[in-house]
Design an enzyme around this catalytic site. Sequence first.
Site, PDB file in Angstrom:
ATOM      1  N   HIS A  52       1.340  -1.569  -0.108  1.00  0.00           N
ATOM      2  CA  HIS A  52      -0.045  -0.145  -0.076  1.00  0.00           C
ATOM      3  C   HIS A  52       0.588   1.499   0.046  1.00  0.00           C
ATOM      4  CE1 HIS A  52       1.559   0.166   4.351  1.00  0.00           C
ATOM      5  NE2 HIS A  52       0.791  -0.854   4.447  1.00  0.00           N
TER       6      HIS A  52
HETATM    7  P1  TYD Z   1      -1.854  -2.748   7.551  1.00  0.00           P
HETATM    8  O1  TYD Z   1      -1.592  -1.755   7.228  1.00  0.00           O
HETATM    9  O2  TYD Z   1      -2.996  -3.286   6.402  1.00  0.00           O
HETATM   10  O3  TYD Z   1      -0.731  -3.873   7.769  1.00  0.00           O
HETATM   11  P2  TYD Z   1       0.374  -4.311   6.668  1.00  0.00           P
HETATM   12  O4  TYD Z   1       0.155  -3.356   5.822  1.00  0.00           O
HETATM   13  O5  TYD Z   1       1.942  -4.467   7.819  1.00  0.00           O
HETATM   14  O6  TYD Z   1       0.349  -5.327   6.298  1.00  0.00           O
HETATM   15  O7  TYD Z   1      -2.469  -3.422   9.299  1.00  0.00           O
HETATM   16  C1  TYD Z   1      -3.002  -4.631   9.431  1.00  0.00           C
HETATM   17  C2  TYD Z   1      -3.977  -3.924  10.542  1.00  0.00           C
HETATM   18  O8  TYD Z   1      -3.383  -3.182  11.635  1.00  0.00           O
HETATM   19  C3  TYD Z   1      -5.349  -2.852   9.733  1.00  0.00           C
HETATM   20  O9  TYD Z   1      -6.175  -3.064   9.443  1.00  0.00           O
HETATM   21  C4  TYD Z   1      -5.771  -2.001  11.542  1.00  0.00           C
HETATM   22  C5  TYD Z   1      -4.086  -2.587  12.225  1.00  0.00           C
HETATM   23  N1  TYD Z   1      -3.931  -0.979  12.918  1.00  0.00           N
HETATM   24  C6  TYD Z   1      -4.010  -0.799  13.742  1.00  0.00           C
HETATM   25  O10 TYD Z   1      -5.008  -0.423  13.971  1.00  0.00           O
HETATM   26  N2  TYD Z   1      -3.002   0.217  13.593  1.00  0.00           N
HETATM   27  C7  TYD Z   1      -2.112   0.621  13.392  1.00  0.00           C
HETATM   28  O11 TYD Z   1      -1.177   1.285  13.815  1.00  0.00           O
HETATM   29  C8  TYD Z   1      -1.555  -0.005  12.086  1.00  0.00           C
HETATM   30  C9  TYD Z   1      -0.429   0.101  11.713  1.00  0.00           C
HETATM   31  C10 TYD Z   1      -2.640  -1.426  11.997  1.00  0.00           C
END
Ligand code: TYD
Length: 135
Positions: A52
């Site tokens: 992303h």
């Molecule tokens: P995401 O940033 O989509 O993970 P990655 O991109 O590393 O695969 O985050 C995964 C989930 O975690 C997202 O749907 C919501 C939760 N999340 C939070 O609640 N707070 C945060 O600070 C982060 C980074 C994620």
Amino acid sequence: MDRNKVCIITLPKIIDERGNLSFFQNNQQIPFDIKRTYWIYDVPGGEVRGGHAFRTQQEFIVALSGAFDVVLHDGKDEQRFHLNRSYYGLYVPNKIWRQMDNFSTNSLALIVSDRNYEEADYIRDFSEFNIIING
Ligand code: TYD
């Protein structure tokens, strides 16, 4: 790739026979005020995180333990950064597509951001990202 100044930032390293120490603080080693800290750990072999971009938030990523790769795409070029030391990290400005992969066993990725978590700040579709960057 230098759009918006993607860069590796080398942190201070206080060498000490009792164990080394590194640090960063707001607007000194990193170019923003930290609002949020999160970390990624227990990643099974072969897994990929990220995939992303962010509309506004900036991040700084450090491999506190072990190693992993951060793959950045600025809408034109892709570049892979291998992070494997706790005394440097990768600055990722907003509007850069990023993915993290190639995690070693027991790796620990520390990420600091200048914004609270907000799903609306994510761009999760690469074609939408491409339109935002390239029109
Ligand atoms: P995401 O940033 O989509 O993970 P990655 O991109 O590393 O695969 O985050 C995964 C989930 O975690 C997202 O749907 C919501 C939760 N999340 C939070 O609640 N707070 C945060 O600070 C982060 C980074 C994620």
